[in-house]
Write a protein that holds these residues in place. Structure first.
Motif, PDB file in Angstrom:
ATOM      1  N   THR A   6       0.678  -1.115  -0.077  1.00 31.36           N
ATOM      2  CA  THR A   6      -0.044   0.106  -0.015  1.00 31.36           C
ATOM      3  C   THR A   6       0.980   1.180  -0.012  1.00 31.36           C
ATOM      4  OG1 THR A   6      -1.584  -1.209   1.248  1.00 31.36           O
ATOM      5  CG2 THR A   6      -1.994   1.372   1.251  1.00 31.36           C
ATOM      6  N   THR A   8       1.115   5.474   0.016  1.00 36.97           N
ATOM      7  CA  THR A   8       0.642   6.820   0.232  1.00 36.97           C
ATOM      8  C   THR A   8       1.648   8.013  -0.299  1.00 36.97           C
ATOM      9  OG1 THR A   8      -0.394   6.057   2.134  1.00 36.97           O
ATOM     10  CG2 THR A   8      -0.391   8.546   2.001  1.00 36.97           C
ATOM     11  N   ASP A  77      -1.015  -1.601   5.324  1.00 42.56           N
ATOM     12  CA  ASP A  77      -2.180  -1.229   5.076  1.00 42.56           C
ATOM     13  C   ASP A  77      -2.339   0.416   4.953  1.00 42.56           C
ATOM     14  OD1 ASP A  77      -5.004  -1.324   5.518  1.00 42.56           O
ATOM     15  OD2 ASP A  77      -5.065  -1.836   7.728  1.00 42.56           O
ATOM     16  N   VAL A  78      -3.599   0.989   4.648  1.00 37.50           N
ATOM     17  CA  VAL A  78      -3.647   2.191   4.265  1.00 37.50           C
ATOM     18  C   VAL A  78      -3.622   2.912   5.242  1.00 37.50           C
ATOM     19  CG1 VAL A  78      -5.537   3.936   3.547  1.00 37.50           C
ATOM     20  CG2 VAL A  78      -5.479   1.569   2.728  1.00 37.50           C
ATOM     21  N   THR A  80      -3.957   6.545   7.625  1.00 39.37           N
ATOM     22  CA  THR A  80      -4.807   7.674   7.818  1.00 39.37           C
ATOM     23  C   THR A  80      -4.129   9.015   7.447  1.00 39.37           C
ATOM     24  OG1 THR A  80      -4.359   8.099   9.963  1.00 39.37           O
ATOM     25  CG2 THR A  80      -5.849   6.432   9.591  1.00 39.37           C
ATOM     26  N   THR A  84      -0.231   9.472   8.045  1.00 45.67           N
ATOM     27  CA  THR A  84       0.740   9.836   6.916  1.00 45.67           C
ATOM     28  C   THR A  84       1.326  11.287   7.444  1.00 45.67           C
ATOM     29  OG1 THR A  84      -0.857   9.205   5.156  1.00 45.67           O
ATOM     30  CG2 THR A  84       1.009  10.732   4.360  1.00 45.67           C
TER      31      THR A  84
END
Length: 196
Positions: A6, A8, A77-78, A80, A84
């Motif tokens: 994942t 970001t 995992d993603v 938040t 980030t």
């Protein structure tokens, strides 16, 4: 093993003047931390503890921009927006992106003996040890560009490994890996996808 699939992205501004290439040169030439990150093709990868779970890790890949750096965070995992931002703060502190060096640069520019140094390193911000996640920046350890030696030993030092940083891409040559790692990052690393 957990794969860090994942991603970001975020952009971090730097107080000018800033030259990311100077930071990369400092990282590559400071032997005690040579295995703590992976520097390849004008970018650097470094593992950090996950912002909310010390048993997990994230890997930040940093690339220079005219106004600072672009950061891609690889995680299991993603993240938040708050997580980030926390990783961004760690990267910013590590690279001293918010340091205002106007007073120092004013003095250095007025000293003719500093001219050759400024010609190649005016955009250098101190690269700190990225080992004290919650300590204020005034108590963090950092590499002194003039001497190459550490200042202020930081309590709870936890260097990460290039093995973790390389887990999201091409493996790093074994000769450049550092055997040191903190328990938390080491545990998290053991669950990450190994490419070595």
């Amino acid at each position: 093993m957990t794969e860090l699939g994942t991603t970001t992205a975020t952009v971090l501004r730097a107080t000018g003047p800033f030259n990311f290439a100077c930071s990369l040169r400092a990282m590559e030439s400071f032997a005690p931390c040579s295995g703590d990150q992976l520097v390849v093709d004008g970018r650097v990868r470094r593992a950090f503890l996950h912002p909310t779970d010390p048993t997990r890790a994230v890997v930040a890949e940093v690339v220079g921009r005219d106004d600072g750096v672009a950061v891609t965070v690889f995680s299991d995992d993603v993240l938040t927006p708050a997580q980030t931002a926390a990783v961004g703060d760690r990267v910013s502190d590590w690279l001293s992106l918010r340091d205002d060096r106007d007073t120092f640069l004013g003095l250095a520019r007025a000293d003719p003996a500093m001219a050759p140094i400024l010609a190649v390193a005016e955009g250098l911000h101190q690269v700190r040890f990225a080992s004290s996640p919650r300590a204020p920046s005034s108590t963090r350890s950092c590499i002194t560009p003039s001497t190459g030696s550490p200042q202020r030993a930081s309590a709870g030092s936890s260097p990460t490994t290039a093995r973790t940083a390389s887990s999201t891409g091409s493996p790093m040559p074994r000769s450049r890996r550092c055997p040191r790692s903190s328990r938390s990052v080491s545990r998290a690393s053991s669950r990450m996808r190994a490419t070595c």
